[in-house]
Motif scaffolding. Structure first.
Motif, mmCIF file in Angstrom:
data_model
loop_
_atom_site.group_PDB
_atom_site.id
_atom_site.type_symbol
_atom_site.label_atom_id
_atom_site.label_comp_id
_atom_site.label_asym_id
_atom_site.label_seq_id
_atom_site.Cartn_x
_atom_site.Cartn_y
_atom_site.Cartn_z
ATOM 1 N N ASN A 208 0.807 -1.224 0.000
ATOM 2 C CA ASN A 208 0.000 0.000 0.000
ATOM 3 C C ASN A 208 0.835 1.267 0.000
ATOM 4 N N THR A 209 2.147 1.172 -0.066
ATOM 5 C CA THR A 209 2.972 2.370 -0.158
ATOM 6 C C THR A 209 3.074 2.747 -1.629
ATOM 7 N N LEU A 210 2.002 3.356 -2.142
ATOM 8 C CA LEU A 210 1.968 3.766 -3.542
ATOM 9 C C LEU A 210 2.463 5.198 -3.696
ATOM 10 N N GLY A 211 1.927 6.103 -2.890
ATOM 11 C CA GLY A 211 2.345 7.496 -2.967
ATOM 12 C C GLY A 211 3.342 7.891 -1.897
ATOM 13 N N GLY A 212 3.463 7.068 -0.847
ATOM 14 C CA GLY A 212 4.394 7.393 0.218
ATOM 15 C C GLY A 212 4.049 6.641 1.492
ATOM 16 N N ALA A 213 4.879 6.833 2.514
ATOM 17 C CA ALA A 213 4.685 6.193 3.819
ATOM 18 C C ALA A 213 4.869 7.236 4.907
ATOM 19 N N LEU A 214 4.004 7.177 5.908
ATOM 20 C CA LEU A 214 4.096 8.044 7.070
ATOM 21 C C LEU A 214 4.489 7.187 8.265
ATOM 22 N N ALA A 215 5.645 7.471 8.845
ATOM 23 C CA ALA A 215 6.158 6.690 9.967
ATOM 24 C C ALA A 215 6.190 7.559 11.214
ATOM 25 N N LEU A 216 5.466 7.141 12.237
ATOM 26 C CA LEU A 216 5.377 7.855 13.502
ATOM 27 C C LEU A 216 6.113 7.075 14.576
ATOM 28 N N ALA A 217 6.843 7.767 15.421
ATOM 29 C CA ALA A 217 7.567 7.120 16.517
ATOM 30 C C ALA A 217 7.181 7.770 17.832
ATOM 31 N N THR A 218 6.975 6.950 18.850
ATOM 32 C CA THR A 218 6.630 7.465 20.169
ATOM 33 C C THR A 218 7.891 7.740 20.984
ATOM 34 N N ARG A 219 7.723 8.555 22.006
ATOM 35 C CA ARG A 219 8.823 8.862 22.914
ATOM 36 C C ARG A 219 8.967 7.773 23.973
ATOM 37 N N SER A 220 10.007 7.884 24.752
ATOM 38 C CA SER A 220 10.237 6.973 25.879
ATOM 39 C C SER A 220 10.892 7.760 27.004
ATOM 40 N N GLY A 221 11.133 7.087 28.121
ATOM 41 C CA GLY A 221 11.816 7.737 29.226
ATOM 42 C C GLY A 221 13.263 8.062 28.919
ATOM 43 N N LEU A 222 13.804 7.499 27.839
ATOM 44 C CA LEU A 222 15.160 7.843 27.432
ATOM 45 C C LEU A 222 15.229 9.248 26.856
ATOM 46 N N GLU A 223 14.098 9.723 26.261
ATOM 47 C CA GLU A 223 14.082 11.051 25.645
ATOM 48 C C GLU A 223 13.418 12.100 26.520
ATOM 49 N N GLN A 224 12.448 11.719 27.324
ATOM 50 C CA GLN A 224 11.754 12.681 28.180
ATOM 51 C C GLN A 224 11.822 12.228 29.626
ATOM 52 N N ILE A 225 12.349 13.095 30.462
ATOM 53 C CA ILE A 225 12.378 12.853 31.903
ATOM 54 C C ILE A 225 11.568 13.959 32.559
ATOM 55 N N GLY A 226 10.589 13.589 33.348
ATOM 56 C CA GLY A 226 9.763 14.567 34.023
ATOM 57 C C GLY A 226 8.365 14.654 33.446
ATOM 58 N N ILE A 227 7.654 15.703 33.841
ATOM 59 C CA ILE A 227 6.248 15.874 33.505
ATOM 60 C C ILE A 227 6.097 16.920 32.413
ATOM 61 N N GLU A 228 5.177 16.667 31.499
ATOM 62 C CA GLU A 228 4.762 17.668 30.531
ATOM 63 C C GLU A 228 3.237 17.663 30.482
ATOM 64 N N ALA A 229 2.645 18.831 30.654
ATOM 65 C CA ALA A 229 1.194 18.968 30.621
ATOM 66 C C ALA A 229 0.827 20.087 29.658
ATOM 67 N N ASP A 230 -0.185 19.843 28.831
ATOM 68 C CA ASP A 230 -0.641 20.823 27.850
ATOM 69 C C ASP A 230 -2.164 20.860 27.920
ATOM 70 N N ILE A 231 -2.713 21.987 28.373
ATOM 71 C CA ILE A 231 -4.153 22.137 28.539
ATOM 72 C C ILE A 231 -4.613 23.308 27.691
ATOM 73 N N SER A 232 -5.635 23.084 26.861
ATOM 74 C CA SER A 232 -6.111 24.151 25.986
ATOM 75 C C SER A 232 -7.631 24.165 25.943
ATOM 76 N N ALA A 233 -8.174 25.337 25.621
ATOM 77 C CA ALA A 233 -9.618 25.525 25.480
ATOM 78 C C ALA A 233 -9.842 26.582 24.414
ATOM 79 N N GLY A 234 -11.014 26.519 23.780
ATOM 80 C CA GLY A 234 -11.277 27.484 22.731
ATOM 81 C C GLY A 234 -12.728 27.534 22.332
ATOM 82 N N SER A 235 -12.971 28.243 21.244
ATOM 83 C CA SER A 235 -14.320 28.368 20.727
ATOM 84 C C SER A 235 -14.829 27.011 20.276
ATOM 85 N N LEU A 236 -16.124 26.946 20.025
ATOM 86 C CA LEU A 236 -16.803 25.717 19.619
ATOM 87 C C LEU A 236 -16.824 24.686 20.739
ATOM 88 N N GLY A 237 -16.631 25.146 21.975
ATOM 89 C CA GLY A 237 -16.660 24.234 23.104
ATOM 90 C C GLY A 237 -15.511 23.257 23.149
#
Length: 729
Positions: free
Chosen positions: A154-183
């Motif tokens: 199925n790689t006819l036009g291209g491939a999208l490869a996603l990689a997740t993080r681990s504790g080797l790359e991120q140490i500690g807490i990250e929080a992202d909270i957002s709100a906006g129009s349209l509820g």
């Protein structure tokens, strides 16, 4: 830690942490390692490859830039566009060079998508459920162009490869909270740990809810991603678990007249999709020496999908509506192995994959009442009638090898090949009862060959040719008999043989990275033989999938990025000519079209221009804007320039129903009051432009001329404003 689908910045040495107004100290060039296949390995330096990869390494842009991963890719990646066919943020079609990754069953998919080396195209229809991607856990995005055989089926036009993080790359807490129009409300949380003994852990989650910008289109989703592992010495391993659930409402296309008066309206409803997903992934690697590494992966994936669609009956009467429901259960298991070796001038990767899928799909319908608001309510006196159903299995194996060979200083040759074998077996149940079981086997050896030549510091010329294939899915084999047509898109009747699609791509261009300037110019030409399209079965609204002799996607991509002091500006232009490359007949659900060679494929703009600018006002305050300009697109069902099918002896009624082009401007700003805290805001569609991203021809039974074909459109989202807070510790 190396992954084949991940850009990793390995070295950036000598740059001082000085103000951007000061001249930086002498810096060594960034070395970017990219993979040649989805599974991890030693990787290859990006500059050596004969094709251009796009993506982000390390930390992804935050919510101050985009609403979702799909939105981010459409803004930042060259050649990527979005069709807002459903009006739901997480149910959009992504197109790249005219090839699609879509959550809609029946859509001809042409992009493969991987998460940590696991292919997440669902086995029933190769669809992509964007709502099941754990965005809070994503650490890098890599878009590989063209029909690269190493990335599998199925790689006819291209491939999208996603990689997740681990504790080797991120140490500690990250929080992202957002709100906006349209509820709209969203929270992303993640936390990583790492011990001196090599143990690491990472957990990330997302919760999202909005009212939807269109009527009756509220949606919500939640997912949780957990990864634990150990890395010490020559070996490492990790185990990850992903769980997700969503309840989304996307309400489809609107008649032109209705969209002009109220773009928030819906034609009929409900239109609801519930997804559930569980995925377990185990990965391991071992380095025998500095130049040899073995990587292993095994996974199990289980998904459930249930949909409810309120539609019009063929005749609007007492039961003017009908509720069409469907359920889909999918189970997948697989394993892969990759051996990477570096031997002198050669960078060799050898690998194997095996995948097994099981699918169970069923449709039902119940007649109902159509309210004044065009809501379909089930009539409790009417029975729920079973429709078509299918149970099926597929098995596939792949064997691949790739070698990047430095044949002379500054000249690098990459040759690769992959052998695919897939078996698809179905047992269908229709109004004729249970059909005999059928099984089809597909085999293909796909090669690729390319060259990269460094003309000077930062300037490289590249050329590449590649071939890959896609085998028919259960939905296509289940509706492939002209004698037993089905209703678009998912009525299943019988499963005659379909040929596999074979895509061949030629690509050439140059890339430049020098003195704060990054530039890319690429020309490409992709030809699909035996493309699978939906065909007509006489003058009815029924049809079937069949092979179309040939389609062609060709064009040019150009991008330029310039950084000067505190300013960064970028421009990206794409020209796409996607056409039917043979005479043939098409069926779009309403019309039969006799297309001629050279007719444009609907829904794809010829010209796309993306502009961006970012200003680091100070070390704590930034502001930016981006613009997206898209040319006119053709409307599905109007590819031949006609409005109606031609009766014998009648004059053709010509009409140009194309959707006009549009331009959007988005604004953003970010402020870091103290270390670890960030406050941001953004305005999408700042000038509140009215636009549409897709069009299709269909009659409107609720109009004064119920049999006349009119244009339906996918209206684009109005202006929206959102604010958020991000915290890192």
């Amino acid at each position: 830690m190396s992954r084949a689908h991940r850009l990793l910045v390995l070295a950036l040495v000598g740059q001082q942490a000085a103000s951007a107004q000061e001249a930086p100290a002498a810096a060594m060039a960034t070395v970017e390692i990219v993979g040649v296949a989805p599974l991890g390995g030693l990787g290859v330096e990006r500059r050596l490859l004969p094709y251009g990869v796009q993506g982000t390494a390390g930390e992804l842009p935050g919510r101050d830039r985009s609403d979702s991963l799909a939105d981010q890719m459409a803004r930042d990646l060259l050649g990527v566009n979005v069709n807002e066919v459903s009006g739901s943020l997480f149910q959009n079609d992504i197109t790249y060079r005219g090839y699609r990754a879509s959550p809609v069953l029946g859509t001809a998919q042409g992009l493969s998508v991987y998460l940590d080396g696991v292919r997440v195209n669902e086995p029933f229809g190769d669809v992509i459920n964007w709502d099941m991607i754990p965005e809070a856990a994503i650490g890098s995005v890599l878009l590989v162009p063209a029909s690269n055989p190493a990335y599998g089926l199925n790689t006819l036009g291209g491939a999208l490869a996603l990689a997740t993080r681990s504790g080797l790359e991120q140490i500690g807490i990250e929080a992202d909270i957002s709100a906006g129009s349209l509820g709209r409300r969203r929270i992303d949380l993640s936390h990583g740990t790492r011990s001196a003994g090599g143990w690491h852990s990472f957990v990330a989650g997302t919760a999202f809810h909005d009212h939807g910008w269109r009527d009756h289109s509220a949606g919500k989703l939640g997912n949780l991603f957990v990864k634990v592992g150990h890395s010490a010495g020559a070996g490492s391993w990790s185990v990850s678990l992903l769980a997700g659930q969503s309840n989304l409402r996307g309400n489809g296309l609107l008649p032109d007249a209705m969209a002009a008066s109220d773009r928030r309206a819906v034609f009929t409803f409900p239109d609801q999709t519930r997804n559930r997903l569980g995925q377990l992934t185990v990965q391991g690697s071992h380095r025998f020496d500095r130049h040899t590494q073995l990587a292993l992966l095994a996974y199990a994936r289980n998904s459930r999908r249930a949909s409810v669609n309120g539609d019009l009956n063929d005749e609007v009467g007492e039961h003017g509506g009908v509720l069409n429901t469907s359920t889909t259960r999918q189970e997948s298991q697989g394993a892969s192995a990759s051996l990477s070796m570096r031997r002198g001038a050669h960078r060799i990767d050898i690998g194997a994959t095996i995948d097994r899928n099981a699918v169970a799909f069923a449709q039902f319908e119940q007649e109902g009442f159509l309210t004044m608001q065009r809501e379909v309510l089930a009539d409790p006196a009417e029975a729920i009638e079973p429709g078509s159903s299918v149970v099926g299995q597929s098995r596939s194996i792949g064997l691949y090898a790739s070698d990047t060979w430095t044949i002379a200083p500054g000249t690098h040759l990459t040759a690769s090949a992959r052998y695919n074998q897939a078996q698809v077996a179905n047992t269908l149940t229709s109004e004729r009862g249970v059909q005999p079981a059928e099984s089809f086997t597909y085999r293909r050896l796909n090669p690729a060959l390319g060259i990269a030549h460094e003309m000077g510091p930062g300037l490289t010329l590249v050329a590449n040719m590649a071939r890959n294939n896609r085998v028919p899915t259960v939905i296509e084999l289940g509706c492939a008999d002209p004698a037993q047509p089905c209703q678009l898109p998912v009525g299943l009747q019988s499963d005659p043989y379909l040929k596999q699609v074979v895509s061949s791509t030629l690509e050439a261009g140059m890339r430049l990275e020098r003195g704060g300037v990054s530039a890319v110019i690429k020309a490409f030409r992709s030809v699909n033989r035996d493309d699978i399209l939906f065909m007509s079965s006489g003058r009815t609204r029924l049809g079937y999938f069949d092979n179309f002799e040939r389609t062609r996607h060709q064009g040019v991509d150009v991008s330029l990025t310039r950084t000067t002091g505190r300013w960064t500006a970028s421009a990206a232009y794409s020209f796409l000519n996607a056409v039917y490359d043979a005479d043939g007949a098409l069926f779009t659900g309403v019309r039969t079209l006799a297309v001629k060679r050279g007719a444009l494929i609907a829904g794809l703009p010829k010209h796309t221009l993306k502009l961006g600018i970012d200003w680091n006002i100070s070390d704590r305050l930034t502001a930016g804007a981006d613009a997206q300009l898209t040319s006119r697109i053709g409307t599905q069902g109007n590819e031949d320039g006609l409005l109606e099918d031609i009766e014998e002896g009648d004059e053709p009624e010509r009409a140009d129903l194309g959707v006009r082009g549009f331009g959007l401007v988005n604004l953003r700003a970010s402020w870091k009051p103290v270390v670890g805290w960030e406050i941001y805001g953004r305005i999408n569609n700042a000038f509140d432009r009215r636009y549409a991203t897709f069009g299709a021809v269909s009659p409107n039974p609720l109009s004064q001329q119920p049999d006349a074909n009119v244009r339906f459109v996918a209206p684009g989202a109005p202006r929206s404003i959102s604010f958020g807070v991000r915290y890192r510790f």
